[in-house]
Motif scaffolding. Structure first.
Motif, mmCIF file in Angstrom:
data_model
loop_
_atom_site.group_PDB
_atom_site.id
_atom_site.type_symbol
_atom_site.label_atom_id
_atom_site.label_comp_id
_atom_site.label_asym_id
_atom_site.label_seq_id
_atom_site.Cartn_x
_atom_site.Cartn_y
_atom_site.Cartn_z
ATOM 1 N N ALA A 1 0.874 -1.179 0.000
ATOM 2 C CA ALA A 1 0.000 0.000 0.000
ATOM 3 C C ALA A 1 0.911 1.229 0.000
ATOM 4 N N PRO A 2 1.288 1.715 -1.176
ATOM 5 C CA PRO A 2 0.764 1.388 -2.503
ATOM 6 C C PRO A 2 1.561 0.302 -3.216
ATOM 7 N N ALA A 3 0.908 -0.296 -4.220
ATOM 8 C CA ALA A 3 1.538 -1.352 -5.002
ATOM 9 C C ALA A 3 2.661 -0.788 -5.868
ATOM 10 N N LEU A 4 3.686 -1.606 -6.073
ATOM 11 C CA LEU A 4 4.791 -1.282 -6.978
ATOM 12 C C LEU A 4 4.530 -1.972 -8.311
ATOM 13 N N ARG A 5 4.457 -1.184 -9.376
ATOM 14 C CA ARG A 5 4.217 -1.716 -10.715
ATOM 15 C C ARG A 5 5.427 -1.431 -11.607
ATOM 16 N N PRO B 1 7.169 -6.248 -31.431
ATOM 17 C CA PRO B 1 7.004 -5.452 -30.208
ATOM 18 C C PRO B 1 6.356 -6.271 -29.097
ATOM 19 N N PHE B 2 6.666 -5.908 -27.872
ATOM 20 C CA PHE B 2 6.003 -6.530 -26.721
ATOM 21 C C PHE B 2 5.840 -5.486 -25.627
ATOM 22 N N GLY B 3 4.899 -5.744 -24.763
ATOM 23 C CA GLY B 3 4.688 -4.919 -23.586
ATOM 24 C C GLY B 3 4.231 -5.803 -22.455
ATOM 25 N N LEU B 4 4.798 -5.610 -21.295
ATOM 26 C CA LEU B 4 4.494 -6.474 -20.157
ATOM 27 C C LEU B 4 4.433 -5.630 -18.889
ATOM 28 N N MET B 5 3.331 -5.732 -18.149
ATOM 29 C CA MET B 5 3.210 -5.070 -16.863
ATOM 30 C C MET B 5 3.398 -6.114 -15.769
ATOM 31 N N LEU B 6 4.403 -5.899 -14.927
ATOM 32 C CA LEU B 6 4.666 -6.817 -13.823
ATOM 33 C C LEU B 6 3.829 -6.399 -12.619
ATOM 34 N N PHE B 7 2.871 -7.239 -12.272
ATOM 35 C CA PHE B 7 2.095 -7.078 -11.051
ATOM 36 C C PHE B 7 2.662 -8.081 -10.047
ATOM 37 N N ALA B 8 3.205 -7.604 -8.976
ATOM 38 C CA ALA B 8 3.703 -8.497 -7.924
ATOM 39 C C ALA B 8 3.413 -7.855 -6.576
ATOM 40 N N ASN B 9 3.446 -8.657 -5.532
ATOM 41 C CA ASN B 9 2.912 -8.208 -4.258
ATOM 42 C C ASN B 9 3.965 -8.121 -3.168
ATOM 43 N N LEU C 1 6.345 -10.730 4.662
ATOM 44 C CA LEU C 1 7.561 -10.522 3.881
ATOM 45 C C LEU C 1 7.226 -10.030 2.482
ATOM 46 N N GLY C 2 8.100 -9.161 1.970
ATOM 47 C CA GLY C 2 8.065 -8.815 0.562
ATOM 48 C C GLY C 2 8.755 -9.896 -0.245
ATOM 49 N N GLN C 3 9.123 -9.568 -1.478
ATOM 50 C CA GLN C 3 9.799 -10.547 -2.321
ATOM 51 C C GLN C 3 10.833 -9.864 -3.201
ATOM 52 N N ASP C 4 11.788 -10.666 -3.659
ATOM 53 C CA ASP C 4 12.778 -10.226 -4.637
ATOM 54 C C ASP C 4 12.473 -10.923 -5.960
ATOM 55 N N ILE C 5 12.383 -10.125 -7.028
ATOM 56 C CA ILE C 5 12.181 -10.674 -8.369
ATOM 57 C C ILE C 5 13.313 -10.178 -9.259
ATOM 58 N N GLU C 6 14.053 -11.104 -9.830
ATOM 59 C CA GLU C 6 15.159 -10.742 -10.724
ATOM 60 C C GLU C 6 14.721 -10.977 -12.167
ATOM 61 N N VAL C 7 14.823 -9.924 -12.974
ATOM 62 C CA VAL C 7 14.405 -9.972 -14.369
ATOM 63 C C VAL C 7 15.627 -9.733 -15.254
ATOM 64 N N PRO D 1 20.923 -4.816 -23.035
ATOM 65 C CA PRO D 1 21.049 -6.221 -23.434
ATOM 66 C C PRO D 1 21.968 -6.979 -22.479
ATOM 67 N N GLY D 2 21.522 -8.103 -21.976
ATOM 68 C CA GLY D 2 22.307 -8.910 -21.057
ATOM 69 C C GLY D 2 22.257 -8.465 -19.611
ATOM 70 N N ASP D 3 21.591 -7.345 -19.324
ATOM 71 C CA ASP D 3 21.551 -6.831 -17.955
ATOM 72 C C ASP D 3 20.361 -7.417 -17.193
ATOM 73 N N SER D 4 20.440 -7.318 -15.872
ATOM 74 C CA SER D 4 19.376 -7.794 -14.999
ATOM 75 C C SER D 4 19.041 -6.736 -13.970
ATOM 76 N N VAL D 5 17.849 -6.814 -13.430
ATOM 77 C CA VAL D 5 17.426 -5.926 -12.361
ATOM 78 C C VAL D 5 16.749 -6.769 -11.288
ATOM 79 N N VAL D 6 17.051 -6.458 -10.029
ATOM 80 C CA VAL D 6 16.383 -7.097 -8.903
ATOM 81 C C VAL D 6 15.415 -6.084 -8.313
ATOM 82 N N ILE D 7 14.141 -6.418 -8.344
ATOM 83 C CA ILE D 7 13.094 -5.549 -7.810
ATOM 84 C C ILE D 7 12.695 -6.117 -6.455
ATOM 85 N N SER D 8 12.900 -5.309 -5.406
ATOM 86 C CA SER D 8 12.636 -5.750 -4.036
ATOM 87 C C SER D 8 11.377 -5.069 -3.521
ATOM 88 N N PHE D 9 10.376 -5.875 -3.186
ATOM 89 C CA PHE D 9 9.087 -5.370 -2.735
ATOM 90 C C PHE D 9 9.086 -5.227 -1.217
#
Length: 558
Positions: free
Chosen positions: A363-367, A379-387, A443-449, A502-510
């Motif tokens: 509260a509030p959600a991270l998008r 082309p592509f488009g993707l919305m990551l919904f995670a909690n 707990l939140g979560q870690d998502i690596e993309v 290209p080749g990079d990653s990101v860790v999104i921590s909720f």
């Protein structure tokens, strides 16, 4: 419905449950036929059945509950534009006007009439988050028109035929036309199912319309809510909430919950002025995310419809961040609107200390929105919904990685990977992120993309709680803040647009949820279980500790 069955609680419940099942079946139809993962996997939609005045009588039990609270007022306004006598069987009206619909342009609402015995007896309504609405999907837009296509109430279908000009104009202004149109067709399919089941209901019970039934269920939900409000001591209960906001404009919310007999008013006077960023929340969205948290706090057992909200009033001065003037940007209105549950619960903590929950990390959600082209140029488009983690209560630890006050979900990672070239390297609980207390925050979560393509991918982050964590309650500690970190260690601001190379990653921590009560009062057995499960390991600077909390507290006790 006869006068006898109207007062029969068992008969009323059987009928009500059947109409709720009709909306659930319609929702399943939408999920199975939608083109985008936002509906299919993340449940960002609602389905409602309404009487001939546009008042909800049954709502789907999945999707976004707060959206359902907006459909009655939306339909009332649509009926002013298209009076009841002008509707034909097979019509559908759509709109995404944030000031009358669900608060921002990506959500497209659809209203369809329901006819029985050649008479207009009700309406079916849906709202769903479109995968693209044109414009700039970032906080950089400074007015509404830069955020995408504004659709006033317009007929998309007339007597079952597509209004081709409306379709062509809309699809000419979006990037993912196939997905946008596919989702609109999915909404129309859901309407067809709901209409058919509602007509079968009326035929089976030999009813000419829904009016007697609607009167009965509206009275039931209104009475239940008023009884719950009347149990509270009269008074004015206040709180204030601060959030990161955008740019040089931090968000400040002042909340007063006023209880008078069996009615309640929530007033946001003193909150921040509206800002030239997309964090503004229109008044109807503010109402929805104030009333729904109050409903589930005071009367969680009664099914919800229009009557549930008759005893509630929500007000905010025009020109504030919770009631902005048109054409304020509102794309990320959830970054303000989702905070309102925290404000309402903090205000009522003294009156209901055993029932409120601490602040939730979501509260509030991270998008996060990823878009670009795969290696073949498609082309592509993707919305990551995670909690993130929910706040704890006096009686239980907060739920981990659980949406609140929204009801969206991340969906299957496999489905997200199929719909884009991105690779999800890991998705795991974030140890140490829940606030400590007698009851621990979720707990939140870690998502690596990872971007495995040879092209850069645009990454738009819309989040908060980078500097303001979810607060604990009654002595509980705050949860961990949210963040996004590239593989090289560089932080990416949570309100930004950038490139994932290209080749990079990101860790999104909720973020984690706030704790409840003094941490010293936590039972030794629960502390030991947390340690064994890895739930309480400190969060490192980059948001992870290199390990996953894989063992539940329940398993640890065995």
């Amino acid at each position: 419905m006869t006068a006898t069955t109207a007062v029969d609680p068992i008969g009323l419940e059987v009928r009500w449950d059947r109409l709720a099942a009709a909306t659930d079946e319609a929702a399943s139809t939408m999920l199975r036929t939608a083109a985008s993962t936002i509906i299919r996997e993340s449940n960002d939609y609602t389905v409602v059945l309404m009487d001939q005045s546009g008042r909800t009588i049954a709502e789907s039990r999945a999707g976004i509950p707060a959206f359902a609270a907006l459909m009655s007022s939306l339909t009332h306004l649509v009926l002013q534009r298209f009076p009841a006598g002008e509707w034909q069987d097979g019509d559908s009206v759509i709109t995404n006007d944030p000031w009358i619909a669900t608060g921002h342009l990506p959500d497209i609402a659809m209203i369809t009439p329901l006819f029985h015995r050649d008479s207009l007896v009700g309406f079916v309504g849906t709202a769903a988050h479109s995968p693209d609405i044109g414009g700039i999907a970032t906080l950089e837009a400074t007015d509404l028109l830069a955020e995408g296509v504004l659709i006033p109430p317009l007929r998309l279908f007339r007597a079952g035929r597509i209004e081709q000009g409306v379709k062509d104009l809309l699809l000419a202004n979006v990037r993912l036309a196939d997905q946008v149109w596919g989702d609109l067709e999915a909404q129309a399919s859901a309407h067809a199912v709901c209409r058919r089941r509602a007509q079968e209901f009326l035929a089976d019970f030999d009813e000419g319309d829904f009016e007697d039934f609607a009167t009965a269920v509206h009275a039931l939900t209104d009475t239940a809510m008023r009884k719950a409000i009347a149990a509270l001591p009269d008074g004015v209960y206040r709180s204030s909430v601060d959030a990161d906001g955008a740019g040089d404009h931090p968000t400040h919310l002042e909340c007063a919950v006023v209880i008078r007999g069996d009615e309640v008013e929530i007033d946001y006077s003193g909150s921040s002025r509206q800002v030239p960023f997309a964090t503004n929340s229109t008044l109807n969205y503010t109402r929805a995310y104030s009333m729904y948290p109050l409903k589930i706090l005071l009367d969680p057992a009664t099914r919800t419809n229009w009557g549930s909200y008759r005893s509630m009033q929500v007000s905010a001065p025009e020109g504030t961040i919770v009631n902005p003037k048109f054409p304020a940007p509102v794309l990320a209105r959830h970054l303000t609107g989702h905070l309102l549950s925290c404000a309402v619960y903090q205000a009522l903590a003294s009156a209901l200390p055993d029932r409120v929950i601490a602040d939730s990390g979501g509260a509030p959600a991270l998008r996060v929105r990823f878009s670009g082209h795969d290696d073949s140029g498609r082309p592509f488009g993707l919305m990551l919904f995670a909690n993130a983690g929910m706040g704890a209560s006096a009686s239980a630890d907060g739920l981990s990685t659980t949406a609140f006050p929204t009801n969206s979900g991340v969906g299957a990672i496999e489905a997200l990977e199929v719909s884009s070239p991105l690779r999800f390297v890991r998705k795991e609980l974030r140890p140490g992120s829940g606030g400590q207390g007698r009851r621990r925050g979720g707990l939140g979560q870690d998502i690596e993309v990872h971007n495995p393509t040879d092209r850069p991918v645009e990454m738009v982050l819309l989040g908060d709680r980078e500097r303001h964590p979810a607060l604990g309650m009654a002595g509980g500690q705050p949860g961990a803040v949210a963040q996004a970190v590239l593989a090289a260690g560089e932080r990416v601001p949570l309100k930004s647009i950038s490139q994932l190379a290209p080749g990079d990653s990101v860790v999104i921590s909720f973020a984690g949820g706030g704790g409840f009560g003094n941490p010293e009062d936590r039972e030794p057995g629960l502390r030991a279980a947390d340690e064994i499960a890895g739930y309480t390991r400190p969060v490192r600077a980059n948001g992870t500790d290199g390990a996953t909390a894989r063992v539940s507290a329940e398993e640890a006790r065995l």
